[in-house]
Design a protein around this motif. Sequence first.
Motif, mmCIF file in Angstrom:
data_model
loop_
_atom_site.group_PDB
_atom_site.id
_atom_site.type_symbol
_atom_site.label_atom_id
_atom_site.label_comp_id
_atom_site.label_asym_id
_atom_site.label_seq_id
_atom_site.Cartn_x
_atom_site.Cartn_y
_atom_site.Cartn_z
ATOM 1 N N ASN A 24 0.830 -1.212 0.000
ATOM 2 C CA ASN A 24 0.000 0.000 0.000
ATOM 3 C C ASN A 24 0.862 1.257 0.000
ATOM 4 O OD1 ASN A 24 -2.363 -1.456 -0.055
ATOM 5 N ND2 ASN A 24 -2.616 -1.446 2.170
ATOM 6 N N GLU A 25 1.964 1.237 0.746
ATOM 7 C CA GLU A 25 2.853 2.393 0.770
ATOM 8 C C GLU A 25 3.485 2.611 -0.597
ATOM 9 O OE1 GLU A 25 5.636 1.677 3.895
ATOM 10 O OE2 GLU A 25 4.190 2.126 5.476
ATOM 11 N N GLN A 26 3.858 1.538 -1.267
ATOM 12 C CA GLN A 26 4.440 1.665 -2.597
ATOM 13 C C GLN A 26 3.409 2.216 -3.580
ATOM 14 O OE1 GLN A 26 5.901 -2.219 -3.522
ATOM 15 N NE2 GLN A 26 7.707 -2.042 -2.203
ATOM 16 N N LYS A 27 2.167 1.750 -3.470
ATOM 17 C CA LYS A 27 1.117 2.252 -4.356
ATOM 18 C C LYS A 27 0.891 3.742 -4.125
ATOM 19 C CE LYS A 27 -1.459 -2.051 -4.900
ATOM 20 N NZ LYS A 27 -2.701 -2.765 -4.580
ATOM 21 N N GLU A 28 0.916 4.166 -2.849
ATOM 22 C CA GLU A 28 0.714 5.578 -2.538
ATOM 23 C C GLU A 28 1.858 6.423 -3.107
ATOM 24 O OE1 GLU A 28 0.248 5.849 1.676
ATOM 25 O OE2 GLU A 28 -1.716 4.882 1.649
ATOM 26 N N LYS A 29 3.071 5.921 -3.019
ATOM 27 C CA LYS A 29 4.224 6.659 -3.570
ATOM 28 C C LYS A 29 4.096 6.786 -5.086
ATOM 29 C CE LYS A 29 7.577 5.419 -0.011
ATOM 30 N NZ LYS A 29 8.824 4.668 0.279
#
Length: 68
Positions: A55-60
Amino acid sequence: MSIIYVLIPLAIIIVGIAVIIFFWAVRSNQFDDLDRQGYSILFDDDINQKDVDTNEQKEKIDKTDDSK
């Protein structure tokens, strides 16, 4: 009656092995944390951590796409 002469020493040997294994387990700290393994089924941190990382990678990626 002669089978008793075989079974009694055999039982003593089996009990002796069980006692040795028990003391080895206590000495090697096998019984220190009995609750952790029970809770590991309920709360699997590895899967949750992977989901958080994804999820953090998708947000970035979304943030970099929005800035363009």
